[in-house]
Every structure is written in structure tokens, then in C-alpha cells.
Design a protein around this motif. Structure first.
Motif, PDB file in Angstrom:
ATOM      1  N   ASN A 270      55.061  64.285  42.213  1.00 11.53           N
ATOM      2  CA  ASN A 270      56.094  64.986  43.004  1.00 11.53           C
ATOM      3  C   ASN A 270      57.039  65.704  42.124  1.00 11.53           C
ATOM      4  OD1 ASN A 270      54.549  64.755  45.237  1.00 11.53           O
ATOM      5  ND2 ASN A 270      55.752  63.271  46.145  1.00 11.53           N
ATOM      6  N   TRP A 271      57.670  64.758  41.354  1.00 13.78           N
ATOM      7  CA  TRP A 271      59.025  65.100  40.466  1.00 13.78           C
ATOM      8  C   TRP A 271      58.364  66.272  39.377  1.00 13.78           C
ATOM      9  CZ3 TRP A 271      59.142  64.047  35.067  1.00 13.78           C
ATOM     10  CH2 TRP A 271      60.503  64.400  34.501  1.00 13.78           C
ATOM     11  N   LEU A 272      57.043  65.810  38.900  1.00 17.54           N
ATOM     12  CA  LEU A 272      56.448  66.605  37.770  1.00 17.54           C
ATOM     13  C   LEU A 272      56.166  68.053  38.272  1.00 17.54           C
ATOM     14  CD1 LEU A 272      54.304  64.085  35.957  1.00 17.54           C
ATOM     15  CD2 LEU A 272      56.045  65.257  34.728  1.00 17.54           C
ATOM     16  N   ALA A 273      55.671  68.011  39.500  1.00 16.02           N
ATOM     17  CA  ALA A 273      55.150  69.346  40.182  1.00 16.02           C
ATOM     18  C   ALA A 273      56.300  70.503  40.474  1.00 16.02           C
ATOM     19  CB  ALA A 273      54.292  69.000  41.534  1.00 16.02           C
ATOM     20  N   GLN A 274      57.573  69.766  40.348  1.00 18.03           N
ATOM     21  CA  GLN A 274      58.709  70.778  40.293  1.00 18.03           C
ATOM     22  C   GLN A 274      59.534  70.983  39.036  1.00 18.03           C
ATOM     23  OE1 GLN A 274      59.350  71.724  43.578  1.00 18.03           O
ATOM     24  NE2 GLN A 274      57.415  70.420  44.198  1.00 18.03           N
ATOM     25  N   ILE A 278      56.398  71.907  33.358  1.00 11.54           N
ATOM     26  CA  ILE A 278      55.158  71.609  33.644  1.00 11.54           C
ATOM     27  C   ILE A 278      54.489  72.663  34.365  1.00 11.54           C
ATOM     28  CG2 ILE A 278      53.996  69.590  34.933  1.00 11.54           C
ATOM     29  CD1 ILE A 278      55.263  68.486  32.570  1.00 11.54           C
ATOM     30  N   ASP A 279      53.130  72.928  33.736  1.00 14.38           N
ATOM     31  CA  ASP A 279      52.464  73.904  34.439  1.00 14.38           C
ATOM     32  C   ASP A 279      51.590  73.431  35.536  1.00 14.38           C
ATOM     33  OD1 ASP A 279      51.422  76.975  34.195  1.00 14.38           O
ATOM     34  OD2 ASP A 279      49.672  75.623  33.949  1.00 14.38           O
ATOM     35  N   THR A 280      50.975  72.142  35.325  1.00 11.51           N
ATOM     36  CA  THR A 280      50.043  71.904  36.263  1.00 11.51           C
ATOM     37  C   THR A 280      49.766  70.217  36.348  1.00 11.51           C
ATOM     38  OG1 THR A 280      48.408  73.473  35.159  1.00 11.51           O
ATOM     39  CG2 THR A 280      47.146  71.745  36.405  1.00 11.51           C
ATOM     40  N   VAL A 281      49.688  69.895  37.435  1.00 15.81           N
ATOM     41  CA  VAL A 281      49.343  68.506  37.709  1.00 15.81           C
ATOM     42  C   VAL A 281      48.154  68.422  38.539  1.00 15.81           C
ATOM     43  CG1 VAL A 281      50.519  66.675  38.920  1.00 15.81           C
ATOM     44  CG2 VAL A 281      52.145  68.091  37.846  1.00 15.81           C
ATOM     45  N   LEU A 282      47.167  67.504  37.744  1.00 10.91           N
ATOM     46  CA  LEU A 282      46.199  67.296  38.658  1.00 10.91           C
ATOM     47  C   LEU A 282      45.865  65.822  38.947  1.00 10.91           C
ATOM     48  CD1 LEU A 282      43.336  68.884  36.138  1.00 10.91           C
ATOM     49  CD2 LEU A 282      43.940  69.628  38.262  1.00 10.91           C
ATOM     50  N   TRP A 283      45.890  65.630  40.254  1.00 14.16           N
ATOM     51  CA  TRP A 283      45.759  64.360  40.858  1.00 14.16           C
ATOM     52  C   TRP A 283      45.062  64.427  42.295  1.00 14.16           C
ATOM     53  CZ3 TRP A 283      49.318  61.431  44.543  1.00 14.16           C
ATOM     54  CH2 TRP A 283      49.068  60.011  44.576  1.00 14.16           C
ATOM     55  N   PRO A 284      44.154  63.797  42.683  1.00 11.35           N
ATOM     56  CA  PRO A 284      43.418  64.008  43.813  1.00 11.35           C
ATOM     57  C   PRO A 284      43.937  64.027  45.094  1.00 11.35           C
ATOM     58  CG  PRO A 284      42.022  62.514  42.311  1.00 11.35           C
ATOM     59  CD  PRO A 284      43.362  62.833  41.736  1.00 11.35           C
ATOM     60  N   SER A 307      46.549  63.846  35.203  1.00 13.05           N
ATOM     61  CA  SER A 307      46.622  64.872  34.038  1.00 13.05           C
ATOM     62  C   SER A 307      47.564  65.902  34.377  1.00 13.05           C
ATOM     63  CB  SER A 307      45.203  65.416  33.588  1.00 13.05           C
ATOM     64  OG  SER A 307      44.471  64.353  33.306  1.00 13.05           O
ATOM     65  N   ILE A 308      48.400  66.215  33.172  1.00  9.20           N
ATOM     66  CA  ILE A 308      49.545  67.476  33.341  1.00  9.20           C
ATOM     67  C   ILE A 308      49.157  68.409  32.204  1.00  9.20           C
ATOM     68  CG2 ILE A 308      51.117  65.885  34.400  1.00  9.20           C
ATOM     69  CD1 ILE A 308      52.673  65.827  31.718  1.00  9.20           C
ATOM     70  N   ALA A 309      49.606  69.443  32.453  1.00 10.59           N
ATOM     71  CA  ALA A 309      49.778  70.481  31.360  1.00 10.59           C
ATOM     72  C   ALA A 309      51.184  71.097  31.237  1.00 10.59           C
ATOM     73  CB  ALA A 309      48.594  71.572  31.549  1.00 10.59           C
TER      74      ALA A 309
END
Length: 394
Positions: A270-274, A278-284, A307-309
Motif C-alpha cells: 500500500n505504501w509503495l503504490a502511493q 514507484i511505477d508498478t506494484v504486482l501482488w495478487p 514485484s515492483i518497477a
């Protein structure tokens, strides 16, 4: 069967080993018999006998019962690594002229098994995305013997609809096997959804301390015996008794460790997504994940692997971010107490890096048992260093 009973009591006949709370390591490779008749009986069926630890062993049998029960399976086989479990089981199920359907981008050594090893024996494989049932329907042939699944996989996390694939496979007489290392039996139970065999790298969450290599396959008694009596006994991928004991230790705390990793990952993703960098957060279990609904339908929880980008990602930027981390280790694998990162560029030479290929940009992150804020602080300082470097060289 109650989870607490499985983890703490099932298979543990304490009156047979001086009522020790922790089962002993039966390190012996060999076991004696009172009579020749007893030996003859054991030799006639090593699957159900304790004859020689290449086959069965008392310490392994305690673990075997627990892991089978966790998956809701008839039986289990233990191996010296996760890929040993996968390769031995697949080799036991296919023969020359057979065809396999496998999901794209499985674990790297699984990929090599299907692309390089099996063709030597006249076994062909079709790789499919697997996110739609039609992928499997279109790829199946009259000689398709096996469907290999990995849901989710461990870099981009694509899912398969396990119940739908199992239904299709059973109607065609095709065996299904899944690598369930990401979820463990606590967060996903493929056998209840109709999958025939479940493989895991027990090195990861089951062990939980990054100090043991192991694999497990669970399924019906018939299929497990089939694997054991031929390929398993011929190839000899046996797990050591001491490793089995370490896995028994790991099982005691599996629910606590898995839940801790899951909850921490929710906070951190949640922190990374904001985050601005950070462009992308991949988590199911992220609401932005393309298969979010399917993940919630067939998974009871989500592992600590995602995974992140980075934004405006470059080879140098990815490397600088990973190298700047002070508390998260750069390493392969996952499932232990320690948090890790593994960038895709670790296996990509600089001259082959494709800035337009999302898979090249991904950094795989595993969240262990540290405090979430401790890890957030580490990632924040690493991101700030990367931003400073960009400013200096811009």
C-alpha cells in the motif's frame, strides 16, 4: 482435521521415543530385522516399510503425514529440493510421445525441465499464458498427458482458474500438477479444487529459516506410490532425516510466520503504490492486480512475495536501488525470516536490457518477519539515494 493437531501432534508417537516433545532425528541409513521373513516383507514393499533411508525413514514419515494432511491429500513424498520433487514427479507421469501443457514463465528450472530435458525423451510441451481456460482447451492434444500449473507464479504472479482447469483435465483424462510454493497449503488448497498433485519447495515457507533444502509432492495414494516405486527409487532424491527434522521445526510456527508476512506485505505494498518513484506494484491481493477477484476466490491469503518497477526505470537505476538497501538482502528464494530483493537484471547483461520490456524492469521483493516500518524506512532511503543520483547525472 484441525490445523493445530496436524502441526503439533499428527504422526508423533511420543511413547516410541521416550516421550520426547521434539521428535528425534533418526539419522540411521539402515534398519535391521529380527528375522529373514521380516526383511523379505519389507523388501517386497518399501513404500510402507522402513528398510533403507533412500526410501522411507521414521523422521521423514512424521513429516510426510503432516504435509499430506495439510494438503488434504492421501499421501506425500519428500525430496532433497523443490525441483527434485517437480522433476521426479513429472518424469513418473509421462513417457515418450506424450504431450504436456505448461504455463508460461514457471520457475526457471521447471522451464528448463520442459524445454531441454523432456525433449530428449520424445516428450513435447506447449506453453500457454494460462489466465483463461481457453488457453488449455486450445493447447490440448489427443496425446496430452499432463497439465502443469503454477498459480501464482513467482515473478509476475499470473493465476490459473484451478477448479476450471481441473474439471477440463479430468474430462480429458489428463493429470494436473501445480507448484503451490507461493501459497502453501494454508493459503491455497489445490486438491480441494480438483488438482491431482501438489508440489512445493519446502525450502521456503515450510522450513522458514533459510537453512534447509527440501521439496514435497502430495496427492492420491495411488499417484504417490506410482512416483515412489519407479522414478523416486531409481533417481534417489531422498531428503535427509536432519532436514526433515528442521522442516518439522518450521511447521510449528508456519501459521504465525505466514500471517505476519502477509499482513506486513499489505502495509508495504500500500505504501509503495502511493510512492512517487514507484511505477508498478504486482501482488495478487492488490486491488489493481488484474486477477484480484480470482485471487480472492481460490486463495485464503497471499504470500509476502511481490514485484515492483521504478518510475523511469533504467538498468543503472535498478542496480542503484538494490545496492542502496541497508537491511533487505539481495538474494534468491524467499520464505525465511529475512526480507529480500532480487532484480530481474541479475540475470540480464547490460547490453541486453530492454527498457520497453516490463519483465526486465521488475524487482522481486520478499517481506520477512521484520517490522513493516523498518523495511519501509530502508526502501525510502534507497529511493532517495536513487533520486539524488538521477539529479547529479541529469
Amino acid at each position: 482435521m484441525d490445523l493445530s493437531y496436524i502441526l503439533n501432534e499428527l504422526g508423533e508417537e511420543r511413547d516410541q521415543y521416550y516421550n520426547a516433545v521434539s521428535p528425534p532425528v533418526m539419522q540411521s541409513s539402515n534398519f535391521a530385522f529380527n528375522t529373514v521373513a521380516d526383511m523379505r516383507s519389507a523388501m517386497s514393499d518399501e513404500f510402507d516399510a522402513t528398510l533403507y533411508s533412500r526410501g522411507q525413514n521414521p523422521t521423514l514419515n512424521i513429516l510426510r503425514k503432516k504435509l499430506a494432511a495439510l494438503d488434504g491429500a492421501g499421501d506425500a513424498l519428500l525430496f532433497s529440493s523443490g525441483i527434485a520433487a517437480i522433476s521426479t514427479s513429472v518424469l513418473a507421469l509421462v513417457k515418450q510421445g506424450d504431450h504436456v501443457v505448461c504455463v508460461e514463465n514457471p520457475y526457471s528450472w521447471t522451464d528448463k525441465l520442459f524445454r531441454h530435458l523432456l525433449p530428449k525423451f520424445g516428450i513435447s510441451t506447449t506453453f500457454v499464458t494460462g489466465t483463461a481456460l481457453s488457453d488449455f482447451e486450445d493447447a490440448a492434444k489427443p496425446n496430452t498427458r499432463l497439465i502443469y500449473l503454477e498459480s501464482p507464479n513467482t515473478f509476475t504472479y499470473e493465476l490459473q482458474d484451478l477448479e476450471a482447469v481441473a474439471r477440463f483435465a479430468k474430462a480429458r483424462g489428463i493429470i494436473t500438477i501445480i507448484d503451490n510454493s507461493y501459497c502453501t497449503p494454508l493459503f491455497q488448497q489445490p486438491i480441494k479444487l480438483g488438482i491431482d498433485l501438489v508440489a512445493q519447495s519446502a525450502t521456503k515457507y515450510i522450513g522458514g529459516h533459510s537453512d534447509v533444502m527440501a521439496g514435497v509432492v502430495t496427492g492420491s495414494c495411488e499417484l504417490i506410490r506410482q512416483i515412489f516405486e519407479h522414478e523416486f527409487m531409481n533417481l534417489g532424491p531422498a531428503l535427509s532425516p536432519h532436514s526433515a527434522w528442521l522442516l518439522l521445526r518450521g511447521l510449528r510456527t508456519l501459521p504465525l510466520r505466514l500471517q505476519r508476512s502477509f499482513e506486513s506485505t499489505q502495509v508495504i505494498t500500500n505504501w509503495l503504490a502511493q510512492h512517487d518513484n514507484i511505477d508498478t506494484v504486482l501482488w495478487p491481493f492488490s486491488t489493481t492486480f488484474p486477477q484480484f477477484e480470482l485471487a480472492h476466490e481460490q486463495m485464503q491469503g497471499c504470500g509476502g512475495l511481490f514485484s515492483i518497477a521504478l518510475k523511469n526505470s533504467s538498468y543503472a537505476k535498478i542496480e542503484a536501488f538494490c545496492n542502496s538497501l541497508q537491511h533487505m538482502l539481495i538474494a534468491v528464494s524467499w520464505g525465511g525470516h529475512e526480507s529480500l530483493v532480487m532484480p530481474a537484471i541479475a540475470s540480464i547483461p547490460p547490453e541486453k536490457y530492454d527498457v520497453d520490456n516490463p519483465r526486465h524492469q521488475y524487482i522481486r521483493v520478499y517481506i520477512g518477519l521484520e517490522e513493516p516500518q523498518y523495511l519501509i524506512n530502508d526502501m525510502q532511503q534507497a529511493l532517495e539515494k536513487v533520486k539524488l543520483l538521477e539529479t547529479v547525472y541529469s
